[in-house]
Design a protein around this motif. Sequence first.
Motif, PDB file in Angstrom:
ATOM      1  N   ALA A 140       0.834  -1.192   0.000  1.00 17.65           N
ATOM      2  CA  ALA A 140       0.000   0.000   0.000  1.00 17.65           C
ATOM      3  C   ALA A 140       0.876   1.252   0.000  1.00 17.65           C
ATOM      4  O   ALA A 140       2.019   1.230   0.476  1.00 17.65           O
ATOM      5  CB  ALA A 140      -0.905   0.002   1.230  1.00 17.65           C
ATOM      6  N   PRO A 141       0.366   2.352  -0.523  1.00 19.11           N
ATOM      7  CA  PRO A 141       1.120   3.604  -0.448  1.00 19.11           C
ATOM      8  C   PRO A 141       1.252   4.058   1.001  1.00 19.11           C
ATOM      9  O   PRO A 141       0.570   3.545   1.889  1.00 19.11           O
ATOM     10  CB  PRO A 141       0.266   4.578  -1.274  1.00 19.11           C
ATOM     11  N   ARG A 142       2.116   5.030   1.230  1.00 18.64           N
ATOM     12  CA  ARG A 142       2.365   5.520   2.581  1.00 18.64           C
ATOM     13  C   ARG A 142       1.812   6.930   2.758  1.00 18.64           C
ATOM     14  O   ARG A 142       1.954   7.784   1.880  1.00 18.64           O
ATOM     15  CB  ARG A 142       3.863   5.494   2.890  1.00 18.64           C
ATOM     16  N   ILE A 143       1.201   7.147   3.922  1.00 15.68           N
ATOM     17  CA  ILE A 143       0.713   8.469   4.323  1.00 15.68           C
ATOM     18  C   ILE A 143       1.566   8.908   5.506  1.00 15.68           C
ATOM     19  O   ILE A 143       1.638   8.209   6.509  1.00 15.68           O
ATOM     20  CB  ILE A 143      -0.778   8.421   4.724  1.00 15.68           C
ATOM     21  N   SER A 144       2.215  10.050   5.380  1.00 14.22           N
ATOM     22  CA  SER A 144       3.130  10.492   6.431  1.00 14.22           C
ATOM     23  C   SER A 144       3.061  12.003   6.609  1.00 14.22           C
ATOM     24  O   SER A 144       2.410  12.711   5.828  1.00 14.22           O
ATOM     25  CB  SER A 144       4.569  10.066   6.094  1.00 14.22           C
ATOM     26  N   GLN A 145       3.751  12.483   7.641  1.00 14.45           N
ATOM     27  CA  GLN A 145       3.872  13.911   7.940  1.00 14.45           C
ATOM     28  C   GLN A 145       2.504  14.605   7.946  1.00 14.45           C
ATOM     29  O   GLN A 145       2.307  15.639   7.313  1.00 14.45           O
ATOM     30  CB  GLN A 145       4.815  14.573   6.943  1.00 14.45           C
ATOM     31  N   VAL A 146       1.575  13.985   8.666  1.00 10.72           N
ATOM     32  CA  VAL A 146       0.227  14.549   8.770  1.00 10.72           C
ATOM     33  C   VAL A 146       0.256  15.812   9.633  1.00 10.72           C
ATOM     34  O   VAL A 146       0.861  15.836  10.701  1.00 10.72           O
ATOM     35  CB  VAL A 146      -0.740  13.520   9.381  1.00 10.72           C
ATOM     36  N   THR A 147      -0.394  16.870   9.147  1.00 11.05           N
ATOM     37  CA  THR A 147      -0.499  18.139   9.860  1.00 11.05           C
ATOM     38  C   THR A 147      -1.950  18.617   9.838  1.00 11.05           C
ATOM     39  O   THR A 147      -2.555  18.618   8.758  1.00 11.05           O
ATOM     40  CB  THR A 147       0.386  19.208   9.199  1.00 11.05           C
ATOM     41  N   PRO A 148      -2.511  19.023  10.999  1.00  8.75           N
ATOM     42  CA  PRO A 148      -1.990  18.893  12.372  1.00  8.75           C
ATOM     43  C   PRO A 148      -1.860  17.417  12.741  1.00  8.75           C
ATOM     44  O   PRO A 148      -2.634  16.583  12.276  1.00  8.75           O
ATOM     45  CB  PRO A 148      -3.059  19.577  13.222  1.00  8.75           C
ATOM     46  N   THR A 160      -7.339  26.662   9.425  1.00  5.50           N
ATOM     47  CA  THR A 160      -6.545  25.491   9.782  1.00  5.50           C
ATOM     48  C   THR A 160      -6.067  24.801   8.504  1.00  5.50           C
ATOM     49  O   THR A 160      -6.854  24.580   7.573  1.00  5.50           O
ATOM     50  CB  THR A 160      -7.384  24.511  10.613  1.00  5.50           C
ATOM     51  N   PHE A 161      -4.790  24.475   8.456  1.00  5.80           N
ATOM     52  CA  PHE A 161      -4.203  23.837   7.275  1.00  5.80           C
ATOM     53  C   PHE A 161      -3.982  22.361   7.564  1.00  5.80           C
ATOM     54  O   PHE A 161      -3.241  21.998   8.479  1.00  5.80           O
ATOM     55  CB  PHE A 161      -2.887  24.510   6.915  1.00  5.80           C
ATOM     56  N   ILE A 162      -4.652  21.510   6.801  1.00  6.72           N
ATOM     57  CA  ILE A 162      -4.506  20.060   6.908  1.00  6.72           C
ATOM     58  C   ILE A 162      -3.660  19.593   5.738  1.00  6.72           C
ATOM     59  O   ILE A 162      -3.956  19.904   4.574  1.00  6.72           O
ATOM     60  CB  ILE A 162      -5.875  19.364   6.904  1.00  6.72           C
ATOM     61  N   GLN A 163      -2.620  18.830   6.045  1.00  5.82           N
ATOM     62  CA  GLN A 163      -1.673  18.428   5.016  1.00  5.82           C
ATOM     63  C   GLN A 163      -1.147  17.024   5.305  1.00  5.82           C
ATOM     64  O   GLN A 163      -1.077  16.607   6.459  1.00  5.82           O
ATOM     65  CB  GLN A 163      -0.507  19.418   4.946  1.00  5.82           C
ATOM     66  N   ALA A 164      -0.764  16.301   4.251  1.00  3.54           N
ATOM     67  CA  ALA A 164      -0.145  14.981   4.408  1.00  3.54           C
ATOM     68  C   ALA A 164       0.727  14.704   3.198  1.00  3.54           C
ATOM     69  O   ALA A 164       0.441  15.161   2.082  1.00  3.54           O
ATOM     70  CB  ALA A 164      -1.199  13.892   4.566  1.00  3.54           C
ATOM     71  N   ARG A 165       1.795  13.949   3.425  1.00  5.96           N
ATOM     72  CA  ARG A 165       2.674  13.507   2.352  1.00  5.96           C
ATOM     73  C   ARG A 165       2.235  12.116   1.892  1.00  5.96           C
ATOM     74  O   ARG A 165       1.867  11.264   2.707  1.00  5.96           O
ATOM     75  CB  ARG A 165       4.120  13.462   2.839  1.00  5.96           C
ATOM     76  N   LEU A 166       2.299  11.880   0.582  1.00  5.61           N
ATOM     77  CA  LEU A 166       1.897  10.609  -0.012  1.00  5.61           C
ATOM     78  C   LEU A 166       3.076  10.040  -0.791  1.00  5.61           C
ATOM     79  O   LEU A 166       3.774  10.776  -1.498  1.00  5.61           O
ATOM     80  CB  LEU A 166       0.713  10.818  -0.960  1.00  5.61           C
ATOM     81  N   SER A 167       3.287   8.736  -0.686  1.00  5.17           N
ATOM     82  CA  SER A 167       4.403   8.132  -1.417  1.00  5.17           C
ATOM     83  C   SER A 167       4.111   6.670  -1.729  1.00  5.17           C
ATOM     84  O   SER A 167       3.360   5.997  -1.014  1.00  5.17           O
ATOM     85  CB  SER A 167       5.701   8.239  -0.619  1.00  5.17           C
ATOM     86  N   ILE A 198      -1.132  16.215  -0.300  1.00  2.37           N
ATOM     87  CA  ILE A 198      -2.475  16.778  -0.305  1.00  2.37           C
ATOM     88  C   ILE A 198      -2.510  17.898   0.723  1.00  2.37           C
ATOM     89  O   ILE A 198      -1.909  17.796   1.800  1.00  2.37           O
ATOM     90  CB  ILE A 198      -3.562  15.723   0.012  1.00  2.37           C
ATOM     91  N   GLY A 199      -3.174  18.979   0.383  1.00  2.88           N
ATOM     92  CA  GLY A 199      -3.303  20.100   1.303  1.00  2.88           C
ATOM     93  C   GLY A 199      -4.712  20.657   1.265  1.00  2.88           C
ATOM     94  O   GLY A 199      -5.337  20.739   0.200  1.00  2.88           O
ATOM     95  N   TYR A 200      -5.216  21.020   2.418  1.00  2.00           N
ATOM     96  CA  TYR A 200      -6.585  21.557   2.520  1.00  2.00           C
ATOM     97  C   TYR A 200      -6.599  22.617   3.614  1.00  2.00           C
ATOM     98  O   TYR A 200      -6.075  22.404   4.708  1.00  2.00           O
ATOM     99  CB  TYR A 200      -7.569  20.431   2.853  1.00  2.00           C
ATOM    100  N   ARG A 201      -7.192  23.764   3.315  1.00  4.03           N
ATOM    101  CA  ARG A 201      -7.238  24.860   4.281  1.00  4.03           C
ATOM    102  C   ARG A 201      -8.689  25.297   4.477  1.00  4.03           C
ATOM    103  O   ARG A 201      -9.412  25.530   3.504  1.00  4.03           O
ATOM    104  CB  ARG A 201      -6.399  26.044   3.788  1.00  4.03           C
ATOM    105  N   LEU A 213      -8.010  10.167   5.697  1.00  2.00           N
ATOM    106  CA  LEU A 213      -7.425  10.247   4.365  1.00  2.00           C
ATOM    107  C   LEU A 213      -7.339   8.845   3.770  1.00  2.00           C
ATOM    108  O   LEU A 213      -6.887   7.912   4.432  1.00  2.00           O
ATOM    109  CB  LEU A 213      -6.033  10.874   4.444  1.00  2.00           C
ATOM    110  N   VAL A 214      -7.797   8.702   2.530  1.00  2.00           N
ATOM    111  CA  VAL A 214      -7.764   7.425   1.822  1.00  2.00           C
ATOM    112  C   VAL A 214      -7.025   7.638   0.506  1.00  2.00           C
ATOM    113  O   VAL A 214      -7.279   8.611  -0.212  1.00  2.00           O
ATOM    114  CB  VAL A 214      -9.186   6.899   1.535  1.00  2.00           C
ATOM    115  N   VAL A 215      -6.111   6.735   0.180  1.00  2.00           N
ATOM    116  CA  VAL A 215      -5.357   6.850  -1.069  1.00  2.00           C
ATOM    117  C   VAL A 215      -5.017   5.458  -1.580  1.00  2.00           C
ATOM    118  O   VAL A 215      -4.781   4.536  -0.801  1.00  2.00           O
ATOM    119  CB  VAL A 215      -4.069   7.690  -0.862  1.00  2.00           C
ATOM    120  N   ARG A 216      -5.009   5.287  -2.904  1.00  2.00           N
ATOM    121  CA  ARG A 216      -4.618   4.030  -3.536  1.00  2.00           C
ATOM    122  C   ARG A 216      -3.447   4.284  -4.478  1.00  2.00           C
ATOM    123  O   ARG A 216      -3.285   5.384  -5.005  1.00  2.00           O
ATOM    124  CB  ARG A 216      -5.776   3.417  -4.320  1.00  2.00           C
TER     125      ARG A 216
END
Length: 232
Positions: A140-148, A160-167, A198-201, A213-216
Motif C-alpha cells: 500500500a502507499p504511505r501516508i506520512s507527515q500529517v499536519t496537524p 486550519t491547514f490540513i496536510q499529508a505527504r503521499l508516497s 495533499i493540502g486543505y485549508r 485520508l484514503v489513497v490508492r
Amino acid sequence: MKNTFRFHAAAALALLPLAAAVLPASVAAQHRDPVARVATVAATPAIERFTVRPDGKLLPGRQLRFQLVGLAGARASLDIPGVVRNVALRETRPGVYEGRYTIRRRDDLQAFDRAVATLRRGPERFTAQVAFAERGDRSAPRISQVTPGNGARVGERGRTFIQARLSDDRSGVDPRSVRLIVDGLDVTADARIRDDEIGYRERLGRGLHHAELVVRDRAGNEARSAWTFAVV
C-alpha cells in the motif's frame, strides 16, 4: 502538452508478462479506475488488452512500456491526451503491438491514465483505454507527515491547514483515488492534490475535529489514515 518525445519500439517487451487488461472504450467510460484489471469482453475481442508497465513511479526520465494484444496484421497507434497523438506501435509478433515512451519533465503525469490505443484493420477501427500493470506490487502507499498531527492543538486564528505527504515506491500514487474527509464531510474537491502531497485549508470552529485520508496506488493497493486534533 505538445512535446516531441522519445518513442522506441521494443521487441524485448514480448518477453515481459503484463498482468492487467484494459476495458474497451465503451466500457471504460463507466470504469475510470486506472488500476490493472480484466475486462468482460466477447469471445474474440478485437483488442484483448492494452497495458502499460512503468519502471517504478511515474517521474520525468522514467520509461513506460506499452503493449496491445488484439487482431493480427492490423495497424496500432497510441494517443496520450495533451502529450502526443497517433504514435505507431510496432507489431513484434502476430497480434502483439509494443512500444516505449520516456516521460518528459513537462508532461502531465495524470494524462498517462487516459492513454488510448487505436487498432485499425481495413475499414474497422477499435479503441481501448490503458490499464497500469505493476508486477508484484502488493504494498500500500504511505501516508506520512500529517499536519496537524494526531492529538495536536492548534490556534483558531485564520484557517486550519490540513496536510499529508503521499508516497509509493512501486506503481506510484493515483491522485484520482485520494479522498479527504473532515468531520464526516468529503472535502476532496476543495483540496490541492499532487502525486506526493495533499493540502486543505479551512476555517474550523473550536473543538475536536476528525480527519480521514484514503489513497490508492496505481496497482489498487489502498492506505487509510485517521486522526483527531483540536482547535483551541
